[in-house]
Structures are given as C-alpha cells and as structure tokens.
Write a protein that holds these residues in place. Structure first.
Motif, mmCIF file in Angstrom:
data_model
loop_
_atom_site.group_PDB
_atom_site.id
_atom_site.type_symbol
_atom_site.label_atom_id
_atom_site.label_comp_id
_atom_site.label_asym_id
_atom_site.label_seq_id
_atom_site.Cartn_x
_atom_site.Cartn_y
_atom_site.Cartn_z
ATOM 1 N N UNK A 95 -8.114 27.478 90.190
ATOM 2 C CA UNK A 95 -6.542 27.459 89.251
ATOM 3 C C UNK A 95 -6.915 26.293 88.481
ATOM 4 N N UNK A 96 -7.226 25.056 88.941
ATOM 5 C CA UNK A 96 -7.576 24.174 88.100
ATOM 6 C C UNK A 96 -8.509 24.385 87.211
ATOM 7 N N UNK A 97 -9.597 24.689 87.351
ATOM 8 C CA UNK A 97 -11.156 25.014 86.097
ATOM 9 C C UNK A 97 -9.729 25.996 84.516
ATOM 10 N N UNK A 98 -8.937 27.040 85.303
ATOM 11 C CA UNK A 98 -8.297 27.486 84.291
ATOM 12 C C UNK A 98 -7.596 26.831 83.426
ATOM 13 N N UNK A 99 -6.331 25.343 84.140
ATOM 14 C CA UNK A 99 -5.196 25.273 83.989
ATOM 15 C C UNK A 99 -6.488 24.184 82.765
ATOM 16 N N UNK A 100 -7.376 23.653 83.311
ATOM 17 C CA UNK A 100 -7.877 22.484 82.409
ATOM 18 C C UNK A 100 -8.451 23.407 80.877
ATOM 19 N N UNK A 101 -9.374 24.563 81.284
ATOM 20 C CA UNK A 101 -10.161 24.707 80.324
ATOM 21 C C UNK A 101 -8.719 25.152 78.706
ATOM 22 N N UNK A 102 -7.800 25.380 79.955
ATOM 23 C CA UNK A 102 -6.496 25.851 78.747
ATOM 24 C C UNK A 102 -6.249 24.736 77.845
ATOM 25 N N UNK A 103 -6.524 23.688 78.922
ATOM 26 C CA UNK A 103 -5.939 22.255 78.505
ATOM 27 C C UNK A 103 -7.009 22.192 77.255
ATOM 28 N N UNK A 104 -8.534 21.995 77.231
ATOM 29 C CA UNK A 104 -8.690 22.058 76.325
ATOM 30 C C UNK A 104 -8.669 22.900 75.062
ATOM 31 N N UNK A 105 -8.593 24.029 75.277
ATOM 32 C CA UNK A 105 -8.200 24.733 74.272
ATOM 33 C C UNK A 105 -7.242 24.496 72.816
ATOM 34 N N UNK A 106 -6.352 24.256 74.040
ATOM 35 C CA UNK A 106 -5.626 23.479 72.990
ATOM 36 C C UNK A 106 -5.159 22.370 72.420
ATOM 37 N N UNK A 107 -6.028 21.523 72.887
ATOM 38 C CA UNK A 107 -6.323 20.307 72.783
ATOM 39 C C UNK A 107 -6.855 20.568 71.224
ATOM 40 N N UNK A 108 -8.420 21.379 71.382
ATOM 41 C CA UNK A 108 -9.305 21.498 70.013
ATOM 42 C C UNK A 108 -8.116 22.075 68.713
ATOM 43 N N UNK A 109 -7.367 22.800 69.032
ATOM 44 C CA UNK A 109 -7.177 23.156 67.855
ATOM 45 C C UNK A 109 -6.182 21.921 67.145
ATOM 46 N N UNK A 110 -6.135 20.775 67.631
ATOM 47 C CA UNK A 110 -5.837 19.902 67.193
ATOM 48 C C UNK A 110 -6.539 18.721 65.900
ATOM 49 N N UNK A 111 -7.866 18.712 65.612
ATOM 50 C CA UNK A 111 -8.608 18.444 65.059
ATOM 51 C C UNK A 111 -8.367 19.317 63.733
ATOM 52 N N UNK A 112 -8.703 21.042 63.823
ATOM 53 C CA UNK A 112 -8.751 21.954 63.200
ATOM 54 C C UNK A 112 -7.089 21.325 62.373
ATOM 55 N N UNK A 113 -6.034 21.252 62.702
ATOM 56 C CA UNK A 113 -5.166 21.511 62.368
ATOM 57 C C UNK A 113 -4.593 20.562 61.665
ATOM 58 N N UNK A 114 -5.787 19.350 61.339
ATOM 59 C CA UNK A 114 -5.580 17.774 61.029
ATOM 60 C C UNK A 114 -6.353 18.014 59.467
ATOM 61 N N UNK A 115 -7.505 18.967 59.955
ATOM 62 C CA UNK A 115 -8.328 18.862 58.769
ATOM 63 C C UNK A 115 -7.326 19.420 58.107
ATOM 64 N N UNK A 116 -6.509 20.828 58.590
ATOM 65 C CA UNK A 116 -6.430 21.833 57.408
ATOM 66 C C UNK A 116 -5.256 21.369 56.843
ATOM 67 N N UNK A 117 -4.654 19.952 56.689
ATOM 68 C CA UNK A 117 -3.633 19.263 56.924
ATOM 69 C C UNK A 117 -3.859 18.630 55.887
ATOM 70 N N UNK A 118 -5.359 17.534 56.433
ATOM 71 C CA UNK A 118 -5.812 16.333 55.420
ATOM 72 C C UNK A 118 -6.682 17.224 53.749
#
Length: 200
Positions: A95-118
C-alpha cells in the motif's frame, strides 16, 4: 557498611532524545531552503513597497487557473506521500508503494502545468523583463520548480528502495525525510500562490 549495603541503588534517569522526523541532514537542507526563500520574500515586499502599481496590476495578467491547479497538485501529492509514510509505518509495504506512486504521478504534473503556464505567459507578452513584478515572479516560481524537481527525484529514489524492501515499519526514516522536504516545498508554494496570483 551494613547500612550502605542495605541502601537501594540510586535510580539513574537517562534523558530521552527528542525525535526528529526523518534525519538531521534533511532538516539542515529544509532550513537552508526556508532561509533562501525568506530572503526572496523580503525582496518581494521591498519591491512591492516601491512599485505598488506594478504589483497591483501584475496578478491580473497571470493565469490564476494555472496557479490554482499547481496548488491543488502540491497539496494532493503531499497528502499521498503522507499516506505512504503512514502505510509503511503499519507494515503495509504494498500500500505504501501504491500511495507513493500516486504522489509521484501527481507531482510530475507540476512541471507540465508550469511549462504550459510559461508558454501561455510568453504568448501573451509576459516575459522576465516585462516589469519588476514579472521579474520577481519568474525568479521565485522557477526557483520553487527547481526545488520541487529535487523532491521528485527524491521520490524516484525512495520508490526504488521501497519496492526492493529498503524500508520497513521499524526503519523508514528515508521516507519521512522525503515527506518532510516535500511538505516544506508545499508550504513555500502556499505562500507564493497568494502573493502572485491572488493579491492585486
């Protein structure tokens, strides 16, 4: 002699050390990050005091939607990572792996959104030399992106160790250190968001 032999041995009280989440090294790093951004926030308020018109008009030209999405991504990923730490603490490594994968996937969207914003900013003529407000905006937000990228790399490292059994319910200080750092970047963003996207 007899009295001395009959006296009970003195009680030795060993003081308990305070518990530091994660490890001392990560807190040195977090402190440095907070000091760094505190200095940048000081510059922000000095510039705001000298150029109130620019800081009044600036937020209206930025994409509040992008700022809001990044805020939701940061808070959500922090929650998922906290759930991962809690799961490993209860011995639930899968379960810890599942939560961490979910956290990583969401975190990876941040650079993408920032790129689109810039990209949206540049398309609308908002560049680093478009005024004092935008110079400070780019400097602070891109610095935050750099620190968040380090956190994302940390998630990848911790995830690999977690998958291969590097953490357990008894010893998972590395995961706690990661969560502490990511929460710190989250707190900094929660200060950046209203200063640039809301306060006009």
């Amino acid at each position: 002699m007899v009295e001395a032999a009959l006296d009970p041995a003195p009680t030795v009280i060993i003081p308990r050390e305070g518990r530091i989440p994660g490890n001392k090294g990560i807190w040195v790093g977090i402190t440095c990050v907070f000091v760094e951004f505190a200095m940048m926030f000081v510059i922000y308020f000095i510039a705001r005091a000298h150029y109130p018109e620019a800081f009044h008009e600036g937020p209206g030209r930025l994409s509040s939607a992008a700022g809001t999405v990044i805020t939701l991504l940061m808070v959500t990923s922090s929650y998922f990572i906290a759930c991962s730490v809690k799961s490993i603490g209860h011995g639930r490594s899968r379960r810890a792996v599942m939560w961490l994968v979910a956290g990583l996937q969401v975190a990876l969207l941040y650079p993408l959104v920032k790129y689109l914003e810039v990209s949206w900013n540049l398309g609308n003529g908002i560049e680093g030399d478009s005024g004092i407000f935008f110079t400070i905006y780019y400097y602070l937000t891109l610095n935050h992106l750099v620190h968040a990228s380090w956190g994302i790399l940390g998630m990848l490292f911790v995830l690999v160790r977690l998958v291969f059994g590097g953490y357990s319910a008894e010893e998972h200080s590395g995961m706690v250190a990661l969560a502490s750092y990511w929460h710190a970047t989250d707190i900094i963003w929660l200060v950046i968001f209203p200063l640039f996207y809301v306060l006009a």
